[in-house]
Design an enzyme around this catalytic site. Structure first.
Site, PDB file in Angstrom:
ATOM      1  N   CYS A 104       0.869  -1.169   0.000  1.00 51.27           N
ATOM      2  CA  CYS A 104       0.000   0.000   0.000  1.00 51.27           C
ATOM      3  C   CYS A 104       0.906   1.219   0.000  1.00 51.27           C
ATOM      4  O   CYS A 104       1.595   1.488   0.992  1.00 51.27           O
ATOM      5  CB  CYS A 104      -0.922   0.022   1.209  1.00 51.27           C
ATOM      6  SG  CYS A 104      -1.907   1.550   1.313  1.00 51.27           S
ATOM      7  N   MET A 318      -4.653   5.015  -5.467  1.00 52.51           N
ATOM      8  CA  MET A 318      -3.752   4.214  -4.661  1.00 52.51           C
ATOM      9  C   MET A 318      -2.315   4.665  -4.934  1.00 52.51           C
ATOM     10  O   MET A 318      -1.941   4.933  -6.083  1.00 52.51           O
ATOM     11  CB  MET A 318      -3.883   2.732  -5.012  1.00 52.51           C
ATOM     12  CG  MET A 318      -5.313   2.203  -4.896  1.00 52.51           C
ATOM     13  SD  MET A 318      -6.356   2.579  -6.330  1.00 52.51           S
ATOM     14  CE  MET A 318      -5.887   1.258  -7.427  1.00 52.51           C
TER      15      MET A 318
END
Length: 397
Positions: A104, A318
């Site tokens: 992430c 993201m």
């Protein structure tokens, strides 16, 4: 640590970029959860509130979106020239699994700040004022990330004037450098263009044939042209997430892309590998209205990108997908590069549902003609939302 029926585990709830997650020091986890396996997965699921057939995660810390259903484990690194190891788990909201297949990028900023807060960085490495470079080993993808965390009076500085579209309040800027960002986790080839081509044709039975760019940088991502999907590239979440048929079609395309990229052997495996690859569609710059109501002008962006995470259109972008976008923009012939005007660029301003984001990438072409990603750079911010303990029912993992 516990009473008769509840375990109490030290934890910190943090925002990183446009995501939130529950952070743990490895040493604070129950012994059975300090190594990979079903016990660790079940523990993190119980913390977050999954699997939840109602899709709300009411009985846990999750926020019922891919951006808020996350856990991070950080420990002192045993690797030379690194400060900490950072492991990221994407917890499925409704289904019974934790996806460990990628990083992430947003929570990378929080992982660096957490490392300082948690005393995992040697004190002699932390300046009294300035910036502390936290050397992170990203354990999911086996890569090094340098995070430049602002410090004041020897402590992490959270307040600042850096604004990030998708986050309501300004904060201090954390600059992230993703070194050699082509993932090499299980199933990924480590090549930036896993097929060797800037463009391919992806044949999806029962749906159609699509021009696609497969890019492996930051996180494996398949890029499509928005117009081939019937979109403009300026869509917001309701236009996609409220259309069950569209989501099913995009997931089928993603599954076939995963096979084409060598991440899975059969499309049936995609259901348990939702975190990777990402699927994104691109379009040339255009005026549009962001989810906040702010008008984004065509001249403020180089390319429009909409990306899906865990089966839903992401509310912003993201961080790892932004690395893939910047890398693709730097390689002539990819769909991203073409949508951005056709000329390879070292930085790209991408338009996403919440606004804009600027990301840079350095690439080079080897003697064999294959492209290599040297580095990607972006800015994020992070702050602690709550710290203390999470409580988990005994016997739940």
């Amino acid at each position: 640590m516990s009473n008769n029926n509840t375990l109490r585990i030290p934890a910190t709830y943090m925002r990183g970029g446009t995501s939130k997650g529950v952070f743990f020091r490895l040493e604070d986890l129950p012994p059975a959860c300090q190594q990979p396996g079903r016990a660790r997965d079940r523990f993190l699921q119980r913390v977050i509130g999954s699997p939840d057939p109602y899709g709300k995660q009411v009985d846990g810390m999750g926020g019922a979106t891919s951006s808020t259903s996350k856990c991070v484990i950080v420990s002192r690194s045993t690797r030379a020239d690194h400060d900490v190891d950072y492991l990221y788990g994407q917890v499925a909201v409704e289904d019974d699994f934790v996806d460990w297949s990628g990083n992430c990028g947003n929570l990378t900023a929080a992982a660096a700040a957490f490392a300082l807060h948690a005393g995992l960085v040697p004190p002699e490495r932390i300046p009294q004022d300035g910036a502390c470079t936290v050397r992170i080993w990203q354990a999911n993808i086996g890569k090094t990330i340098l995070a430049h965390v602002p410090v004041a009076d020897g402590q992490v500085q959270e307040a600042g004037g850096f604004t990030l579209d998708g986050v309501a309040s300004p904060a201090a800027e954390i600059v992230l450098e993703f070194l050699d960002p082509a993932p090499e986790e299980e199933g990924a080839s480590g090549a930036v263009l896993p097929t060797g081509n800037a463009q391919d044709v992806l044949d999806v039975p029962g749906i159609g044939r699509f021009v696609a760019s497969f890019v492996n940088a930051g996180i494996p991502t398949v890029f499509l042209n928005a117009h081939e999907l019937g979109y403009t590239g300026a869509e917001l979440q309701p236009a996609i997430n409220g259309d069950a048929a569209a989501l099913a079609r995009l997931e089928t395309i993603r599954a076939h892309a995963a096979v084409r990229m060598g991440l899975i052997a059969d499309v049936t495996e995609a259901a348990r590998r939702q975190h990777t690859p990402k699927i994104a569609f691109v379009a040339p710059p255009a005026d549009y209205t962001a989810s906040s109501g702010r008008q984004v002008a065509q001249e403020d962006v180089d390319v429009l990108v909409r990306a899906l995470s865990m089966g839903r259109l992401h509310h912003a972008m993201m961080g790892t997908a932004a690395v893939a976008i910047a890398t693709a923009a730097a390689i002539p012939g990819t769909l991203v590069c073409q949508a951005a005007g056709g000329a390879a660029r070292t930085h790209v301003r991408l338009g996403h549902p919440s606004g804009t984001l600027r990301v840079g990438a350095e690439v080079q072409q080897g003697a064999d003609g294959q492209w290599q990603a040297r580095k990607a750079v972006m800015s994020r911010s992070a702050r602690i939302l709550m710290e203390g303990w999470v409580r988990v029912p005994a016997g739940s993992f």
